[in-house]
Design an enzyme around this catalytic site. Structure first.
Site, PDB file in Angstrom:
ATOM      1  CD  GLU A 273      10.491  10.526  -4.172  1.00 22.66           C
ATOM      2  OE1 GLU A 273       9.996  10.505  -3.101  1.00 22.66           O
ATOM      3  OE2 GLU A 273      11.282  11.508  -4.620  1.00 22.66           O
ATOM      4  N   PRO A 274       8.366   4.807  -5.334  1.00 24.87           N
ATOM      5  CG  PRO A 274       8.435   2.961  -6.694  1.00 24.87           C
ATOM      6  CD  PRO A 274       8.595   4.232  -6.577  1.00 24.87           C
ATOM      7  NE  ARG A 276       2.902   1.501   3.075  1.00 27.88           N
ATOM      8  CZ  ARG A 276       3.175   1.831   4.524  1.00 27.88           C
ATOM      9  NH1 ARG A 276       3.060   0.911   5.304  1.00 27.88           N
ATOM     10  NH2 ARG A 276       3.350   3.237   4.612  1.00 27.88           N
ATOM     11  NE  ARG A 312       4.339  -0.484   8.947  1.00 24.46           N
ATOM     12  CZ  ARG A 312       3.319  -0.651   8.698  1.00 24.46           C
ATOM     13  NH1 ARG A 312       2.590  -1.754   8.893  1.00 24.46           N
ATOM     14  NH2 ARG A 312       2.318   0.403   8.184  1.00 24.46           N
ATOM     15  CB  CYS A 342      10.891  -4.188  30.034  1.00 19.18           C
ATOM     16  SG  CYS A 342      11.887  -5.658  30.232  1.00 19.18           S
ATOM     17  CE1 TYR A 371       9.176   3.127   4.854  1.00 17.29           C
ATOM     18  CE2 TYR A 371       7.164   2.383   4.109  1.00 17.29           C
ATOM     19  CZ  TYR A 371       8.294   3.321   4.193  1.00 17.29           C
ATOM     20  OH  TYR A 371       8.106   4.117   2.867  1.00 17.29           O
TER      21      TYR A 371
HETATM   22  N1  LLP Z   1       9.016   9.465  -1.172  1.00 20.35           N
HETATM   23  C1  LLP Z   1       9.237  10.131   0.160  1.00 20.35           C
HETATM   24  C2  LLP Z   1       9.639  11.780   0.028  1.00 20.35           C
HETATM   25  C3  LLP Z   1       8.749   9.532   1.463  1.00 20.35           C
HETATM   26  O1  LLP Z   1       8.610  10.275   2.418  1.00 20.35           O
HETATM   27  C4  LLP Z   1       8.215   8.127   1.384  1.00 20.35           C
HETATM   28  C5  LLP Z   1       8.044   7.685   2.615  1.00 20.35           C
HETATM   29  C6  LLP Z   1       8.267   7.482   0.043  1.00 20.35           C
HETATM   30  C7  LLP Z   1       8.696   8.308  -1.043  1.00 20.35           C
HETATM   31  C8  LLP Z   1       7.913   6.056  -0.209  1.00 20.35           C
HETATM   32  O2  LLP Z   1       6.501   6.120   0.558  1.00 20.35           O
HETATM   33  P1  LLP Z   1       5.722   4.737   0.343  1.00 20.35           P
HETATM   34  O3  LLP Z   1       5.772   4.292  -1.204  1.00 20.35           O
HETATM   35  O4  LLP Z   1       6.438   3.427   0.877  1.00 20.35           O
HETATM   36  O5  LLP Z   1       4.622   4.769   0.873  1.00 20.35           O
HETATM   37  N2  LLP Z   1       6.929   4.021   8.494  1.00 20.35           N
HETATM   38  C9  LLP Z   1       5.706   4.034   7.896  1.00 20.35           C
HETATM   39  C10 LLP Z   1       5.808   4.757   6.615  1.00 20.35           C
HETATM   40  C11 LLP Z   1       6.584   6.045   6.529  1.00 20.35           C
HETATM   41  C12 LLP Z   1       6.522   6.579   5.036  1.00 20.35           C
HETATM   42  C13 LLP Z   1       7.434   7.711   4.987  1.00 20.35           C
HETATM   43  N3  LLP Z   1       7.867   8.351   3.714  1.00 20.35           N
HETATM   44  C14 LLP Z   1       5.283   2.816   8.116  1.00 20.35           C
HETATM   45  O6  LLP Z   1       5.833   1.928   8.473  1.00 20.35           O
HETATM   46  O7  LLP Z   1       3.841   2.774   7.647  1.00 20.35           O
END
Ligand code: LLP
Length: 424
Positions: A273-274, A276, A312, A342, A371
């Site tokens: 589940e990529p 970022r 972020r 503000c 994000y």
């Molecule tokens: N799968 C699940 C169940 C998740 O909760 C997430 C991210 C992903 C996959 C994807 O993760 P990634 O590959 O993007 O790391 N808002 C935060 C990041 C929150 C991530 C939440 N879950 C930020 O801006 O760093």
């Protein structure tokens, strides 16, 4: 590698000047590079060439329909966490049998919606949720395909807000009770257990926490299989980090190699589940300088984007590189780059060395494809900005800038309040 860079002192996205987009579409604006998105997807996919997993793009990272559709056209599935994300994924052409549904708080309505759409599986995160899924499936006369998300209690060494696989986090079922959860799931008439799921955190730069978690989960799989439960899918979530500043994030090849080695005895289909890693470095936020000022010793650059557009830095103290859209001066001065909101927390950088830009000149906040827009809000009644997708020499507005009417859409003033002049 991405397709943002300077040519003759001008910042480009692929073959389009960022300045041209600012002039035509306005400021601030999110700009994504299709070439980068495609490249990242292919690099990630090719890293797993031996196991050929199902790659479910984590829609929360970037929920724009064009971005989802681009990945869909390349064969990706989707990892969703709400009915809204399901609606987007299906609308953008993702094959329903490639959709996995995660999240600790699925509502009964969302469960019914996902059952009606006949998605690949629910990643169930608690016993009560398992019961809710069983009840909804019973009412609809179907069997719900389920994986149980286990919490392997591993420290992923990332920011505490984005670590999800430790006992103290709200996610998943404690691995110590997972076997009981599986036995219960097996006993439910309207549940079909098909897999196991985990996700230990985001922006992971090392692979060792994932490998440790996989070891624990594989021990569990053996025990579950002994009880006659067929684990066809193993979903190991997302979380691979990217370079924002000087982090040495593991490459997709290293990540894939470690996972494939750890899973060499696993018989079944791997799901990833990529989020970022696919979109993070494929997007920038371009914004214009409104004013400059100095309070005491501190210099401020006030830009027209705010924390509502990119949260972020305020939320995680995250670092985003800032580049001038046109390279004009070389002398650098330490300054705070702040938005119009503000709140003192409305900043993009503190004491960053940047040239002194003039009013109307523009900056680019780099690596905001993940994000960024998806976490934006209307705080301070600011209209959410436009999103643009560049493909070679062309660019497309893939989300229009909001208008004042968008801001008050759905609001009404009840008749007991007498308004003096009618604007609504
Ligand atoms: N799968 C699940 C169940 C998740 O909760 C997430 C991210 C992903 C996959 C994807 O993760 P990634 O590959 O993007 O790391 N808002 C935060 C990041 C929150 C991530 C939440 N879950 C930020 O801006 O760093």
């Amino acid at each position: 590698m991405n397709f943002f860079g300077y040519k003759n002192g001008e910042l480009y996205c692929e073959d389009v000047k960022v300045r041209t987009i600012l002039e035509k579409v306005g400021s601030p604006v999110y700009i994504y590079s299709a070439r980068t998105l495609k490249r990242h997807y292919n690099v990630f996919k090719n890293a797993f060439v031996r196991t050929k997993p199902l790659i479910c793009f984590s829609v929360k990272a970037n929920s724009n329909m064009a971005v989802i559709a681009l990945f869909s056209s390349m064969g990706a599935g989707a990892d969703i966490v709400s009915g809204g994300e399901l609606f987007r994924a299906v609308g953008a052409g993702i094959n329903r049998k490639k959709i996995v549904y995660s999240g600790v708080g699925k509502t009964p309505e969302e469960i019914v919606y996902a059952l009606a759409e006949d998605i690949l599986m629910f990643n169930v995160e608690s016993i009560e949720e398992l019961e809710a899924v069983d009840e909804a499936a019973a009412l609809m006369g179907v069997k719900a395909p389920v994986s149980i998300r286990v919490n392997p209690d591993i420290n992923p060494h990332t920011h505490p807000y984005i670590s999800t696989g430790m006992k103290k986090n709200k996610f998943g079922i404690d691995i110590r009770y997972a076997q009981e959860a599986y036995a219960l799931a097996k006993s439910k008439h309207h549940i079909q257990v098909i897999g196991i799921d985990m996700h230990i955190g985001s922006q992971l730069t090392e692979v060792s926490p994932i490998v440790d978690a996989l070891k624990r989960v594989q021990g569990l799989i053996k025990d579950i299989r002994k009880n006659g439960i067929d684990i066809q899918y193993m979903d190991i979530g997302g979380g691979l980090g990217i370079t924002y500043k000087d982090e040495k994030a593991a490459s997709p090849d290293k990540y894939a190699g470690a996972i494939e080695r750890a899973l060499k005895d696993f018989r079944g289909r791997l799901i990833l589940e990529p989020g970022r890693v696919l979109v993070g470095n494929a997007g920038i936020l371009a914004a214009k300088v409104l004013y400059r000022k100095q309070n005491g010793m501190k210099k401020f650059m006030i830009v027209d984007a705010g924390m509502n557009d990119l949260i972020r830095p305020s939320f995680y103290d995250a670092y985003h590189e800032i580049l001038p859209v046109e390279k004009t001066q070389s002398r650098l001065f330490k300054q705070d780059v702040v938005g119009p909101i503000c709140e003192s927390g409305d900043f993009f950088a503190h004491d960053r060395s940047l040239p002194l830009l003039e009013r109307g000149q523009a900056i680019a906040l780099m690596s905001v494809g993940a994000y960024g827009f998806s976490m934006s809000s209307n705080y301070n009644s600011r209209k959410r900005v436009a999103e643009v997708l560049v493909n070679d020499k062309e660019y497309y507005v893939v989300r229009k800038r909001e208008t004042n009417n968008d801001l008050i859409k759905g609001e009404g003033i009840p008749s007991f309040i007498k308004i003096r002049s009618k604007h609504v």
